[in-house]
Write an enzyme that holds these catalytic residues in place. Structure first.
Site, short mmCIF file in Angstrom:
data_model
loop_
_atom_site.label_atom_id
_atom_site.label_comp_id
_atom_site.label_asym_id
_atom_site.label_seq_id
_atom_site.Cartn_x
_atom_site.Cartn_y
_atom_site.Cartn_z
CG HIS A 1 -2.06 -0.94 1.15
ND1 HIS A 1 -1.91 -2.29 1.40
CD2 HIS A 1 -3.36 -0.76 0.83
CE1 HIS A 1 -3.08 -2.90 1.25
NE2 HIS A 1 -3.98 -1.99 0.91
CE LYS B 1 -3.89 -0.45 4.75
NZ LYS B 1 -5.25 0.07 4.91
#
Length: 247
Positions: free
Chosen positions: A133, A137
């Site tokens: 990701h 995040k």
């Protein structure tokens, strides 16, 4: 028309979801809630469904407020773990008409990836999950990776599979990653990714990789719309988009 409130409406996912819901037939966004806004705006707008795309540290409070006020909830907040789900389930006993749908990943492709991995897992000796990701995040591992590991572990338990082989005895730097439900999970945070995950399965003389990539948050929107339309059909707490998609 189903009246919808979006919590976290000014965030990356939230703003995209508002546009998708407003463009969908039969849905109307009547409240856009963000940091500092009073949750009473949800009730004042007459919302029947709340879509929570906020942060793990506040999402549970939002869900409990919605249950108390008879509003169905779709939780798209990553990191909504088993403890939070259990708390929600306990509170729903007093509001049996309300459904809370917890969705670790709204992507149809990601849901299929998780299902394919669970089906394949009992047929291989080894299995590990790698999720990738963007570096903004805040939680690791991702909700998708956690859910994938749990599904894989359950499939292997049901099949009577043995424990995963691993001769590692020293790992001072944590190179082997984390473990979720007995399944190794590795989290990568790097600029350029939106949301990617692969499941590596290995047996004697062969390996299988099941991978899914979301290149844009638009990939989540069909699942968001489907979840908002479906929530309320199965009162109680439901985890995963699988039941909505019929997977």
């Amino acid at each position: 028309m189903t009246r919808v409130a979006v919590l976290g409406a000014k965030g990356r996912m939230g703003s995209e979801a508002v546009r998708a819901l407003e463009a969908a037939d039969g849905l109307e966004v009547v409240a856009q809630i963000d940091v500092g806004d009073d949750l009473d705006l949800i009730a004042a707008a007459g919302a029947e469904v709340a879509l929570d795309l906020t942060q793990p540290d506040v999402a549970l409070d939002h869900v409990l407020w919605c249950i108390e006020h008879g509003v169905h909830v779709v939780v798209g907040t990553s990191g909504f773990d088993d403890t939070r789900v259990a708390t929600v389930g306990g509170r729903l006993g007093a509001s049996p008409e309300v459904e809370v749908l917890v969705v670790p990943n709204f992507s149809v492709g990601a849901v299929l990836m998780m299902r394919f991995a669970a089906v394949a897992a009992p047929f291989f000796e080894s299995v590990e999950v790698i999720e990738m990701h963007h570096p903004d995040k805040v939680d690791a591992p991702s909700g998708t990776a956690t859910r994938t590991a749990e599904m894989i572990a359950e499939a292997r338990r049901a099949a009577g599979s043995p424990e995963l082989p691993d001769a590692t005895t020293t790992d001072p730097g944590g190179a082997r990653g984390g473990v979720v439900a007995g399944i190794p999970v590795h989290a990568v945070r790097a600029r350029g990714f939106v949301a990617s995950q692969e499941v590596l399965l290995g047996g004697v003389g062969e390996s299988l990789t099941v991978r899914h990539d979301s290149h844009d948050r638009a990939s989540f929107m069909p699942g968001v719309v489907a979840a908002v339309r479906a929530v309320g059909a199965r009162p109680g707490v439901t985890v995963g988009l699988e039941s909505v998609l019929g997977v």
